[in-house]
Design a protein around this motif. Structure first.
Motif, PDB file in Angstrom:
ATOM      1  N   ALA A   1      18.364   4.192  -2.750  1.00 37.53           N
ATOM      2  CA  ALA A   1      17.026   4.440  -1.352  1.00 37.53           C
ATOM      3  C   ALA A   1      15.507   4.860  -2.652  1.00 37.53           C
ATOM      4  CB  ALA A   1      17.090   6.302  -2.315  1.00 37.53           C
ATOM      5  N   PRO A   2      14.004   3.754  -1.826  1.00 41.30           N
ATOM      6  CA  PRO A   2      13.289   3.873  -2.471  1.00 41.30           C
ATOM      7  C   PRO A   2      13.018   4.336  -3.624  1.00 41.30           C
ATOM      8  CG  PRO A   2      13.487   3.909  -0.124  1.00 41.30           C
ATOM      9  CD  PRO A   2      14.182   4.712  -0.232  1.00 41.30           C
ATOM     10  N   THR A   3      13.781   6.109  -3.678  1.00 40.05           N
ATOM     11  CA  THR A   3      13.031   6.365  -5.264  1.00 40.05           C
ATOM     12  C   THR A   3      13.669   5.809  -6.037  1.00 40.05           C
ATOM     13  OG1 THR A   3      14.785   7.844  -3.962  1.00 40.05           O
ATOM     14  CG2 THR A   3      12.311   8.923  -3.794  1.00 40.05           C
ATOM     15  N   THR A   4      15.040   5.229  -6.224  1.00 40.41           N
ATOM     16  CA  THR A   4      15.557   4.952  -7.399  1.00 40.41           C
ATOM     17  C   THR A   4      14.738   3.735  -7.802  1.00 40.41           C
ATOM     18  OG1 THR A   4      17.974   4.796  -5.921  1.00 40.41           O
ATOM     19  CG2 THR A   4      18.057   4.095  -7.820  1.00 40.41           C
ATOM     20  N   LYS A   5      14.618   3.665  -8.921  1.00 37.76           N
ATOM     21  CA  LYS A   5      13.505   3.150  -9.883  1.00 37.76           C
ATOM     22  C   LYS A   5      14.612   1.618 -10.350  1.00 37.76           C
ATOM     23  CE  LYS A   5      10.726   6.125 -11.921  1.00 37.76           C
ATOM     24  NZ  LYS A   5      11.294   7.845 -12.211  1.00 37.76           N
ATOM     25  N   PRO A   6      13.992   0.718 -10.075  1.00 44.47           N
ATOM     26  CA  PRO A   6      14.660  -0.221 -10.302  1.00 44.47           C
ATOM     27  C   PRO A   6      15.812  -0.569 -12.005  1.00 44.47           C
ATOM     28  CG  PRO A   6      12.783  -1.186  -9.726  1.00 44.47           C
ATOM     29  CD  PRO A   6      12.708   0.309  -9.695  1.00 44.47           C
ATOM     30  N   GLU A   7      14.991  -0.327 -12.715  1.00 41.31           N
ATOM     31  CA  GLU A   7      15.844   0.066 -14.461  1.00 41.31           C
ATOM     32  C   GLU A   7      16.961   0.219 -13.825  1.00 41.31           C
ATOM     33  OE1 GLU A   7      11.974   3.135 -14.020  1.00 41.31           O
ATOM     34  OE2 GLU A   7      12.314   1.259 -13.313  1.00 41.31           O
ATOM     35  N   GLU A   8      17.139   1.451 -13.068  1.00 38.03           N
ATOM     36  CA  GLU A   8      18.212   3.009 -12.997  1.00 38.03           C
ATOM     37  C   GLU A   8      19.384   1.834 -12.574  1.00 38.03           C
ATOM     38  OE1 GLU A   8      16.746   6.252 -10.680  1.00 38.03           O
ATOM     39  OE2 GLU A   8      15.528   6.596 -11.397  1.00 38.03           O
ATOM     40  N   LEU A   9      19.216   0.337 -11.732  1.00 34.99           N
ATOM     41  CA  LEU A   9      20.073  -0.391 -11.781  1.00 34.99           C
ATOM     42  C   LEU A   9      20.721  -1.977 -12.084  1.00 34.99           C
ATOM     43  CD1 LEU A   9      18.172   0.500  -8.838  1.00 34.99           C
ATOM     44  CD2 LEU A   9      18.366  -1.905  -7.767  1.00 34.99           C
ATOM     45  N   ALA A  10      20.082  -1.376 -13.347  1.00 36.40           N
ATOM     46  CA  ALA A  10      20.590  -2.196 -14.681  1.00 36.40           C
ATOM     47  C   ALA A  10      21.939  -2.346 -15.001  1.00 36.40           C
ATOM     48  CB  ALA A  10      19.731  -2.303 -15.997  1.00 36.40           C
ATOM     49  N   ALA A  11      22.877  -1.211 -14.641  1.00 33.63           N
ATOM     50  CA  ALA A  11      24.479  -0.971 -15.243  1.00 33.63           C
ATOM     51  C   ALA A  11      25.104  -2.261 -14.137  1.00 33.63           C
ATOM     52  CB  ALA A  11      25.127  -0.249 -15.771  1.00 33.63           C
TER      53      ALA A  11
ATOM     54  N   LYS B   1       0.846  -1.236   0.078  1.00 34.56           N
ATOM     55  CA  LYS B   1      -0.319  -0.263   0.086  1.00 34.56           C
ATOM     56  C   LYS B   1       1.023   1.180  -0.224  1.00 34.56           C
ATOM     57  CE  LYS B   1      -3.522  -2.401   1.166  1.00 34.56           C
ATOM     58  NZ  LYS B   1      -4.049  -3.352   0.392  1.00 34.56           N
ATOM     59  N   CYS B   2       1.732   1.699  -0.933  1.00 35.86           N
ATOM     60  CA  CYS B   2       3.335   2.504  -0.860  1.00 35.86           C
ATOM     61  C   CYS B   2       2.696   2.976  -1.709  1.00 35.86           C
ATOM     62  CB  CYS B   2       4.696   2.022  -0.411  1.00 35.86           C
ATOM     63  SG  CYS B   2       5.491   2.643  -0.520  1.00 35.86           S
ATOM     64  N   GLY B   3       3.465   4.423  -1.583  1.00 42.35           N
ATOM     65  CA  GLY B   3       3.316   5.017  -3.424  1.00 42.35           C
ATOM     66  C   GLY B   3       4.498   4.109  -4.047  1.00 42.35           C
ATOM     67  N   PHE B   4       5.402   3.499  -3.496  1.00 40.55           N
ATOM     68  CA  PHE B   4       6.363   2.911  -4.409  1.00 40.55           C
ATOM     69  C   PHE B   4       5.901   1.506  -4.770  1.00 40.55           C
ATOM     70  CE2 PHE B   4       9.290   6.020  -1.483  1.00 40.55           C
ATOM     71  CZ  PHE B   4       9.532   6.973  -2.513  1.00 40.55           C
ATOM     72  N   THR B   5       4.731   1.120  -4.484  1.00 40.70           N
ATOM     73  CA  THR B   5       4.778  -0.258  -5.236  1.00 40.70           C
ATOM     74  C   THR B   5       4.782  -0.295  -5.661  1.00 40.70           C
ATOM     75  OG1 THR B   5       3.485  -0.625  -3.287  1.00 40.70           O
ATOM     76  CG2 THR B   5       2.952  -2.025  -4.686  1.00 40.70           C
ATOM     77  N   PRO B   6       4.101   0.257  -7.419  1.00 36.13           N
ATOM     78  CA  PRO B   6       4.308  -0.173  -8.075  1.00 36.13           C
ATOM     79  C   PRO B   6       5.708  -0.559  -9.128  1.00 36.13           C
ATOM     80  CG  PRO B   6       3.430   2.176  -7.960  1.00 36.13           C
ATOM     81  CD  PRO B   6       3.605   2.027  -6.992  1.00 36.13           C
ATOM     82  N   GLN B   7       6.677  -0.199  -8.154  1.00 39.66           N
ATOM     83  CA  GLN B   7       7.786  -0.910  -8.443  1.00 39.66           C
ATOM     84  C   GLN B   7       7.934  -2.064  -8.644  1.00 39.66           C
ATOM     85  OE1 GLN B   7      11.436   1.173  -5.700  1.00 39.66           O
ATOM     86  NE2 GLN B   7      10.786   2.965  -6.359  1.00 39.66           N
ATOM     87  N   TYR B   8       7.180  -2.945  -8.109  1.00 39.71           N
ATOM     88  CA  TYR B   8       7.190  -4.383  -8.247  1.00 39.71           C
ATOM     89  C   TYR B   8       7.203  -5.071  -9.865  1.00 39.71           C
ATOM     90  CZ  TYR B   8       5.428  -6.359  -3.573  1.00 39.71           C
ATOM     91  OH  TYR B   8       5.621  -6.807  -2.405  1.00 39.71           O
ATOM     92  N   ILE B   9       7.191  -4.045 -10.806  1.00 43.28           N
ATOM     93  CA  ILE B   9       6.922  -4.074 -12.188  1.00 43.28           C
ATOM     94  C   ILE B   9       8.589  -4.048 -12.512  1.00 43.28           C
ATOM     95  CG2 ILE B   9       6.448  -3.352 -14.813  1.00 43.28           C
ATOM     96  CD1 ILE B   9       4.191  -1.713 -13.218  1.00 43.28           C
ATOM     97  N   GLY B  10       9.505  -2.892 -12.547  1.00 41.76           N
ATOM     98  CA  GLY B  10      10.804  -2.652 -12.975  1.00 41.76           C
ATOM     99  C   GLY B  10      11.301  -4.276 -12.008  1.00 41.76           C
ATOM    100  N   LEU B  11      10.883  -4.480 -10.868  1.00 42.97           N
ATOM    101  CA  LEU B  11      11.663  -5.643 -10.161  1.00 42.97           C
ATOM    102  C   LEU B  11      11.796  -7.140 -10.422  1.00 42.97           C
ATOM    103  CD1 LEU B  11      10.431  -4.843  -6.076  1.00 42.97           C
ATOM    104  CD2 LEU B  11      13.476  -4.281  -7.729  1.00 42.97           C
TER     105      LEU B  11
END
Length: 157
Positions: free
Chosen positions: A141-151, A33-43
């Motif tokens: 940080a929570p604000t770091t989007k999963p796709e930013e971790l690819a490198a 129930k978090c504003g960052f929950t949509p990060q599940y898509i990127g994870l």
């Protein structure tokens, strides 16, 4: 001690992380129930892209931040699969800060401290990247989007 030496709780009981020895891990405290929950898509996208090369995401539900993970293990698992088609492992709810913090999270926080060396996790979807030897190499940080971790993931694979 390394990350894969820990035993963690699942909905079914306890499980050793030794199943993931030799893999690159992204360990994330998640919430439904978090504003960052949509990060599940990127994870999930990272898991599907890099999984065949020895990478996995491990999700640890946490209700310590704004009570944003109120469900039990079955409800959380159902939410993750039906809402975001999550196929990576989701474990039982943990605490990541305080006297009852899970030992795995104590290890991760010590090995990859936050800004200015802080140990406390500030919010849901804090991410820890762990190398193949089981050592944490970076905190995001929570604000770091999963796709930013690819490198960074690519560099460890």
């Amino acid at each position: 001690m390394i990350a894969t030496d820990f035993t963690v709780r699942t909905a079914e009981g306890e499980r050793s992380l030794s199943d993931h020895a030799g893999q690159v891990l992204l360990i994330v405290n998640v919430a439904s129930k978090c504003g960052f929950t949509p990060q599940y898509i990127g994870l999930e996208a990272l898991y599907r892209q890099y999984g065949p090369r020895g990478f996995t995401v491990l999700g640890f539900p946490c209700n310590q931040f704004g009570a944003q993970e109120p469900g039990d293990a079955a409800e959380i698992a159902n939410f993750c699969t039906t809402s975001y088609d999550v196929t990576f492992p989701i474990f039982a709810k943990v605490e990541v800060n305080g006297a009852n913090a899970d030992p795995l999270y104590e290890y991760l926080k010590a090995g990859a401290p936050g800004v200015l060396g802080s140990k406390a996790i500030k919010w849901n979807f804090t991410k820890f990247l762990v190398d193949r030897t089981g050592r944490p190499v970076r905190r995001y940080a929570p604000t770091t989007k999963p796709e930013e971790l690819a490198a960074d993931i690519e560099a460890l694979l």
